[in-house]
Scaffold this active site. Structure first.
Site, PDB file in Angstrom:
ATOM      1  N   ASP A 146     -10.928   3.134   4.649  1.00 46.39           N
ATOM      2  CA  ASP A 146     -11.328   1.724   4.568  1.00 46.39           C
ATOM      3  C   ASP A 146     -12.850   1.576   4.495  1.00 46.39           C
ATOM      4  O   ASP A 146     -13.364   0.503   4.226  1.00 46.39           O
ATOM      5  CB  ASP A 146     -10.833   0.964   5.810  1.00 46.39           C
ATOM      6  CG  ASP A 146      -9.549   0.182   5.566  1.00 46.39           C
ATOM      7  OD1 ASP A 146      -9.372  -0.315   4.440  1.00 46.39           O
ATOM      8  OD2 ASP A 146      -8.739   0.072   6.502  1.00 46.39           O
TER       9      ASP A 146
ATOM     10  N   LYS B  31       0.848  -1.208   0.000  1.00 44.10           N
ATOM     11  CA  LYS B  31       0.000   0.000   0.000  1.00 44.10           C
ATOM     12  C   LYS B  31       0.880   1.254   0.000  1.00 44.10           C
ATOM     13  O   LYS B  31       0.607   2.214  -0.727  1.00 44.10           O
ATOM     14  CB  LYS B  31      -0.924  -0.006   1.231  1.00 44.10           C
ATOM     15  CG  LYS B  31      -2.033  -1.052   1.155  1.00 44.10           C
ATOM     16  CD  LYS B  31      -2.758  -1.261   2.488  1.00 44.10           C
ATOM     17  CE  LYS B  31      -3.779  -2.404   2.369  1.00 44.10           C
ATOM     18  NZ  LYS B  31      -4.448  -2.730   3.645  1.00 44.10           N
TER      19      LYS B  31
ATOM     20  N   GLN C 161      -4.299  -1.245   9.941  1.00 41.09           N
ATOM     21  CA  GLN C 161      -4.227  -2.567   9.332  1.00 41.09           C
ATOM     22  C   GLN C 161      -4.732  -3.624  10.315  1.00 41.09           C
ATOM     23  O   GLN C 161      -4.357  -3.640  11.488  1.00 41.09           O
ATOM     24  CB  GLN C 161      -2.776  -2.871   8.916  1.00 41.09           C
ATOM     25  CG  GLN C 161      -2.599  -4.186   8.172  1.00 41.09           C
ATOM     26  CD  GLN C 161      -3.274  -4.221   6.805  1.00 41.09           C
ATOM     27  OE1 GLN C 161      -3.423  -3.202   6.138  1.00 41.09           O
ATOM     28  NE2 GLN C 161      -3.692  -5.398   6.386  1.00 41.09           N
TER      29      GLN C 161
END
Ligand code: GUN
Length: 297
Positions: free
Chosen positions: A121, A54, A98
């Site tokens: 997200d 990412k 994460q």
């Protein structure tokens, strides 16, 4: 007959170059560098690889990027303090915590603490609620990556039966919400299956489009797939050191009309959507900025 391969790597390359162009436009119009901060807690090796990918993708697209690495022993209060700091840092536009986080931390508490305007997200209840109501602020990365892929491959969803295997908050549930909406790449009849579903193979065989997102290696076998169906494999599993999906790829490709590989299918699309969401987040937080996608107000 062998199924057509859906090349997520190629589709995402085209998509990422378009995001990079929009990032460059945004930077020159506003003087602002859209920035993602990723928080990696603990030493899960797969998470470390995802975060590294990412980070590299952000750099390539011209986005600012920072990875905050925290030790495995980090407490929930310490992680919350990092999130609060990022929430109030005007140079940070997107925050990604994460998952998974270490067991002493309740993930929901941390995800709820991310300010909704930086929630790239799309995990915050406010953003999930907006998605459910058909007025999204951000699109959840993996589900939107799947939808983008279907659109790009000209696989019609309107009026089709989409069967999703898995009811997770990251993939199954939000993907169902997206595909049942009115609009492009949607208007599907959606069934969500899970561990308690009866007659599973019967249900999956009724799918025009079958999406596997359960995290069980090679769970979907050829007898579960109707000849000619489209099969999207969201699973990323490690078996004997090699990556494989939730679909028994070699057998199912002989039955399906189109199929995504693992790796090189949905995975690269997820990261592309994260890049787009970071740009959207920066636009939402920059007054007078040109629209950058699904702002939704
Ligand atoms: N872990 C596995 N998938 C994801 C994802 O999409 N977002 C975050 N934050 N963590 C994950």
């Amino acid at each position: 007959m062998s199924a057509r391969l859906i090349d997520g790597k190629r589709i995402s390359e085209v998509f990422r170059s378009d995001v990079a162009r929009r990032v460059a436009e945004f930077r020159s119009a506003t003087g602002v560098i859209p920035k993602l901060a990723a928080v990696l807690t603990g030493d899960d090796p797969a998470s470390a690889v995802y975060v590294k990918n990412k980070h590299a993708a952000c750099e390539q697209a011209g986005l600012g990027t920072e990875v905050i690495r925290l030790p495995r022993e980090t407490t929930e209060a310490e992680l919350l303090a990092v999130v609060h700091r990022l929430n109030t840092d005007p140079a940070v536009h997107g925050i990604l915590v994460q998952l998974p986080v270490p067991p002493q931390i309740q993930p929901q508490r941390v995800l709820d603490a991310v300010t909704p305007l930086k929630d790239v997200d799309c995990f915050h209840p406010e953003n999930v609620g907006r998605l459910a109501q058909g007025r999204p602020r951000f699109l959840p990365c993996t589900p939107a990556g799947v939808q983008r892929m279907l659109i790009q491959e000209q696989i019609a969803t309107a009026g089709k039966h989409v069967v999703i295997l898995g009811r997770s908050d990251i993939v199954g549930k939000p993907l169902a919400l997206m595909l049942m909406q009115k609009g492009k790449g949607a208007n599907a009849t959606v069934t969500v299956c899970h561990s308690q579903t009866s007659n599973l193979a019967e249900v999956t065989r009724s799918a025009d489009i079958l999406v596997a997102a359960i995290g069980v290696p090679r769970f979907v076998t050829a007898d579960m797939v109707r000849p000619g169906a489209v099969v999207i494999d969201v699973g990323i599993n490690r078996v004997e050191g090699r990556l494989c999906g939730d679909v028994d790829f070699e057998a199912v490709r002989e039955v399906a009309s189109a199929i995504t590989p693992v790796p090189g299918g949905v995975g690269p699309m997820t990261i592309s959507l994260l890049l787009e969401n970071t740009l959207t987040a920066a636009a939402l937080q920059t007054s007078g900025a040109p629209g950058a996608g699904n702002t939704g107000g």
